[in-house]
Motif scaffolding. Structure first.
Motif, PDB file in Angstrom:
ATOM      1  N   LYS A  13       0.894  -1.251   0.101  1.00 41.79           N
ATOM      2  CA  LYS A  13       0.042  -0.086   0.158  1.00 41.79           C
ATOM      3  C   LYS A  13       0.853   1.266   0.020  1.00 41.79           C
ATOM      4  O   LYS A  13       0.643   2.286  -0.597  1.00 41.79           O
TER       5      LYS A  13
ATOM      6  N   ASN B 113       2.335   1.700  -3.517  1.00 44.15           N
ATOM      7  CA  ASN B 113       1.568   2.092  -4.377  1.00 44.15           C
ATOM      8  C   ASN B 113       1.088   3.643  -3.929  1.00 44.15           C
ATOM      9  O   ASN B 113       0.804   4.284  -5.206  1.00 44.15           O
ATOM     10  N   GLU B 114       1.249   4.033  -3.031  1.00 48.66           N
ATOM     11  CA  GLU B 114       1.020   5.641  -2.591  1.00 48.66           C
ATOM     12  C   GLU B 114       2.049   6.374  -3.198  1.00 48.66           C
ATOM     13  O   GLU B 114       2.127   7.282  -3.592  1.00 48.66           O
TER      14      GLU B 114
ATOM     15  N   ASN C 109       4.201   5.640  -5.471  1.00 49.13           N
ATOM     16  CA  ASN C 109       4.187   5.479  -6.866  1.00 49.13           C
ATOM     17  C   ASN C 109       5.321   5.882  -7.703  1.00 49.13           C
ATOM     18  O   ASN C 109       5.565   6.911  -8.451  1.00 49.13           O
TER      19      ASN C 109
ATOM     20  N   TYR D 106       6.653  11.794   1.290  1.00 52.63           N
ATOM     21  CA  TYR D 106       5.951  10.682   1.725  1.00 52.63           C
ATOM     22  C   TYR D 106       6.548  10.279   2.956  1.00 52.63           C
ATOM     23  O   TYR D 106       7.702   9.432   3.011  1.00 52.63           O
TER      24      TYR D 106
END
Length: 136
Positions: free
Chosen positions: A20, A23-24, A26, A124
């Protein structure tokens, strides 16, 4: 290897959550990514499946040794430093900065980076709930 309290280490191990997070973030070819506190490489290795090279800042010599043994040196640049002691200009060479930040230093890291933040940066970070609540 156990997490070291003095570094505020907390290792990611759950593949579902790692997926997850990736994916965030990216990651894409062309991204110039810096990871703060990669630890054993739980985020680093999946990112390297999407891009060819990553730079990391790691203070723990034991984690540096693990990363050096796990990842081909052509694909990783390891800076053995305390992130707070690094000159702000260093960070301007990256367009994504990621990390699973230690509780005791997360706020200072985020404040340092937001002072030099520009629209070309993507940040992030995984932080403890209390840190996120304090920031918001």
């Amino acid at each position: 290897m156990k997490a070291k309290k003095k570094f505020g280490q907390n290792f990611l191990i759950d593949r579902y959550f790692i997926s997850k997070i990736i994916n965030e973030i990216n990651p894409k070819e062309g991204n110039i990514i810096l990871e703060i506190g990669p630890g054993k490489g739980a985020i680093t290795e999946p990112v390297l499946k999407k891009i060819n090279h990553i730079s990391v800042i790691e203070i723990d010599p034991d984690m540096i040794k693990i990363l050096s043994n796990k990842i081909n040196p052509q694909h990783i640049s390891i800076l053995a430093e305390d992130v707070l002691s690094i000159n702000n200009d260093f960070f301007k060479g990256f367009n994504k900065i990621i990390g699973n930040l230690p509780y005791y230093i997360a706020t200072e890291i985020i404040l340092k980076l937001t002072k030099i933040f520009s629209s070309s940066f993507e940040l992030y970070f995984m932080v403890q709930k209390e840190v996120a609540e304090r920031i918001t």
